[in-house]
Design a protein around this motif. Structure first.
Motif, mmCIF file in Angstrom:
data_model
loop_
_atom_site.group_PDB
_atom_site.id
_atom_site.type_symbol
_atom_site.label_atom_id
_atom_site.label_comp_id
_atom_site.label_asym_id
_atom_site.label_seq_id
_atom_site.Cartn_x
_atom_site.Cartn_y
_atom_site.Cartn_z
ATOM 1 N N ASN A 53 -1.375 9.529 5.715
ATOM 2 C CA ASN A 53 -2.128 10.792 5.594
ATOM 3 C C ASN A 53 -2.997 10.812 4.172
ATOM 4 O O ASN A 53 -2.421 10.165 3.349
ATOM 5 N N ASP A 54 -3.697 11.610 4.192
ATOM 6 C CA ASP A 54 -4.408 11.638 2.682
ATOM 7 C C ASP A 54 -3.493 11.993 1.610
ATOM 8 O O ASP A 54 -3.577 11.874 0.545
ATOM 9 N N THR A 55 -2.451 12.935 2.177
ATOM 10 C CA THR A 55 -1.433 13.454 1.107
ATOM 11 C C THR A 55 -0.200 12.192 0.702
ATOM 12 O O THR A 55 0.477 12.544 -0.189
ATOM 13 N N ASP A 56 -0.366 11.139 1.352
ATOM 14 C CA ASP A 56 0.241 10.264 1.126
ATOM 15 C C ASP A 56 -0.173 9.233 0.116
ATOM 16 O O ASP A 56 -1.513 9.177 -0.178
ATOM 17 N N TYR A 57 0.583 8.642 -0.917
ATOM 18 C CA TYR A 57 -0.079 7.978 -2.093
ATOM 19 C C TYR A 57 -0.184 6.373 -1.608
ATOM 20 O O TYR A 57 0.901 5.943 -0.973
ATOM 21 N N ILE A 58 -1.143 5.743 -2.239
ATOM 22 C CA ILE A 58 -0.964 4.242 -2.358
ATOM 23 C C ILE A 58 -1.214 3.635 -3.872
ATOM 24 O O ILE A 58 -1.944 4.407 -4.410
ATOM 25 N N VAL A 59 -0.540 2.751 -3.994
ATOM 26 C CA VAL A 59 -0.646 1.984 -5.455
ATOM 27 C C VAL A 59 -1.086 0.572 -5.057
ATOM 28 O O VAL A 59 -0.530 -0.026 -4.299
ATOM 29 N N SER A 60 -2.136 0.048 -5.596
ATOM 30 C CA SER A 60 -2.913 -0.999 -5.436
ATOM 31 C C SER A 60 -2.555 -2.163 -6.358
ATOM 32 O O SER A 60 -1.816 -1.851 -7.499
ATOM 33 N N ASN A 61 -3.179 -3.417 -6.455
ATOM 34 C CA ASN A 61 -3.107 -4.097 -7.597
ATOM 35 C C ASN A 61 -4.356 -4.798 -7.637
ATOM 36 O O ASN A 61 -5.421 -4.067 -7.664
ATOM 37 N N HIS A 62 -4.472 -6.101 -8.233
ATOM 38 C CA HIS A 62 -5.851 -6.788 -8.576
ATOM 39 C C HIS A 62 -6.659 -7.282 -7.616
ATOM 40 O O HIS A 62 -7.777 -7.544 -7.615
ATOM 41 N N ARG A 63 -6.222 -7.011 -6.279
ATOM 42 C CA ARG A 63 -6.755 -7.585 -4.889
ATOM 43 C C ARG A 63 -7.075 -5.927 -4.053
ATOM 44 O O ARG A 63 -6.311 -6.222 -3.024
ATOM 45 N N GLY A 64 -7.696 -5.075 -4.738
ATOM 46 C CA GLY A 64 -7.496 -3.761 -4.308
ATOM 47 C C GLY A 64 -8.532 -3.070 -3.144
ATOM 48 O O GLY A 64 -8.144 -2.167 -2.626
ATOM 49 N N ARG A 65 -9.789 -3.902 -3.133
ATOM 50 C CA ARG A 65 -10.848 -3.157 -2.529
ATOM 51 C C ARG A 65 -10.383 -2.849 -0.867
ATOM 52 O O ARG A 65 -10.834 -1.812 -0.243
ATOM 53 N N GLY A 66 -9.540 -3.797 -0.205
ATOM 54 C CA GLY A 66 -9.098 -3.294 1.147
ATOM 55 C C GLY A 66 -8.317 -2.118 1.230
ATOM 56 O O GLY A 66 -8.483 -1.386 2.241
ATOM 57 N N HIS A 67 -7.463 -2.034 0.345
ATOM 58 C CA HIS A 67 -6.354 -0.861 0.042
ATOM 59 C C HIS A 67 -7.399 0.566 -0.087
ATOM 60 O O HIS A 67 -7.026 1.281 0.481
ATOM 61 N N TYR A 68 -8.262 0.304 -0.901
ATOM 62 C CA TYR A 68 -9.289 1.557 -1.289
ATOM 63 C C TYR A 68 -9.754 1.852 -0.048
ATOM 64 O O TYR A 68 -9.703 3.268 0.288
ATOM 65 N N LEU A 69 -10.449 1.003 0.524
ATOM 66 C CA LEU A 69 -11.234 1.490 1.759
ATOM 67 C C LEU A 69 -10.437 1.780 2.905
ATOM 68 O O LEU A 69 -10.702 2.835 3.785
ATOM 69 N N ALA A 70 -9.380 1.237 3.254
ATOM 70 C CA ALA A 70 -8.467 1.595 4.337
ATOM 71 C C ALA A 70 -7.850 2.819 4.148
ATOM 72 O O ALA A 70 -7.530 3.733 5.003
ATOM 73 N N LYS A 71 -7.731 3.294 2.933
ATOM 74 C CA LYS A 71 -7.145 4.651 2.546
ATOM 75 C C LYS A 71 -8.223 5.628 2.571
ATOM 76 O O LYS A 71 -7.989 6.881 2.349
#
Ligand SMILES: Cc1ncc(C[n+]2csc(CCOP(=O)(O)OP(=O)(O)O)c2C)c(N)n1
Length: 315
Positions: A53-71
């Motif tokens: 959900n939007d209220t869940d957190y993610i922390v990414s790394n140096h290879r992060g665009r996929g994480h940003y977009l998917a969230k």
């Protein structure tokens, strides 16, 4: 959070297209700095984030665009951030490695390998204290699992039953070093048991398998059953960064993994489900147009004014 099979495909396609366009900008010398491509790992980010959900957190790394977009980070501000532009999600200050969007729980990337893990534990602790059922996910590579922060994070997460999901994207290489040369046990997930952390090994190129495993881990975290380590076996198609000559692996190995393309695989699944080629083709055209528009927006955006350099500096 998405349950819709087509949206999962759209999300993977968007990442795929962004990576391709950014590589193209890099080749044309229009990209400032390095690109750490996420090509080939799309199913990992999408499978994990589709259950959040939007209220869940993610922390990414140096290879992060996929994480940003998917969230859920918006395409144009994401793209502008990659180019260091004033219209970027962080005003161009974060650049390729440090984009963040706290409103969506995207707590940022990190250029220090392994440093995201304790930040993820901190976010999970905050979620636990808030008592609203949110969870935190931290993405890291198998190389980062050899960093001391890995053991410290697993230990405290297990001891405090933190709602933390540790997602190791095992793409086989840390910079130029094959993982097998740095460990006695090639499965990162095997280490979780010693800390009292649940774990699963998952085919990271199968978005549905990743999504299912993420669902189990999120369910455990939300009911207070503690952390889970998910090891997603995958492969980065590009070098460690664009321009890396990739002398440490063979072109044959790359071809084998490209044949296991997560995007094409899921597309075949949709066709098997009865989704028409026309519908998929239209979607692919829409995604390509959206990404092209975002690239134009980013290229046309101004750089931050020099006099703003010291604004928003906290340390
Ligand atoms: C503490 C630290 N050590 C070394 C580096 C240099 N470095 C940057 S990325 C990287 C490899 C990381 O590999 P992995 O965690 O497997 O992630 P991947 O790049 O494969 O996604 C290294 C060693 C760094 N940035 N920080």
């Amino acid at each position: 959070m998405t349950q819709d099979p087509i949206t999962l495909y759209q999300s993977m396609l968007t990442i795929r297209e962004c990576e391709a366009q950014l590589n193209d900008l890099f080749a044309k010398n229009l990209f400032p700095g390095y690109i750490h491509s996420y090509l080939g790992q799309e199913a990992c980010a999408v499978g994990i984030c589709s259950g959040l959900n939007d209220t869940d957190y993610i922390v990414s790394n140096h290879r992060g665009r996929g994480h940003y977009l998917a969230k859920g980070m918006a395409l144009k501000p994401m793209m502008a951030e990659m180019l260091g532009k004033a219209t970027g999600i962080c005003g161009g200050r974060g650049g390729e490695m440090h984009a963040a969007d706290p409103a969506l729980g995207i707590l940022g990337g990190n250029g220090i390998v392994g440093a995201g893990m304790p930040i993820g534990a901190g976010a999970a602790l905050a979620a636990q204290m808030d008592g609203l059922g949110a969870v935190a996910v931290v993405f890291f590579g198998e190389g980062a699992s050899n960093n001391g922060a890995f053991g410290e994070t697993l230990n405290v997460a297990a001891a405090w039953k933190l709602p933390l999901i540790l997602v190791c994207e095992n793409n086989l290489y840390a910079e130029m070093t094959p993982f097998a040369e740095t460990v006695g046990q090639p499965d990162v997930a095997a280490r979780a048991t010693g800390y009292g952390v649940a774990s699963e090994i998952v085919d990271g190129n199968d978005v549905l398998a990743v999504r299912a495993a993420a669902g189990r881990a999120v369910d455990r975290a939300r009911v207070g059953a503690g952390p889970t380590l998910l090891e997603l076996k995958t492969y980065r198609w590009g070098g460690h960064f664009e321009g890396d000559p990739r002398k440490y692996r063979t072109r044959e190995e790359e071809a084998e993994w490209k044949a296991r393309c997560p995007v094409a695989r899921y597309r075949r699944h949709l066709v098997d489900l009865g989704v028409e080629e026309d519908r998929l083709g239209s979607l692919e055209a829409v995604v390509a147009a959206e990404v092209a528009e975002a690239v134009t927006f980013a290229l046309d955006s101004p750089l931050p004014p020099p006099e703003s350099a010291l604004l928003k500096v906290f340390a």
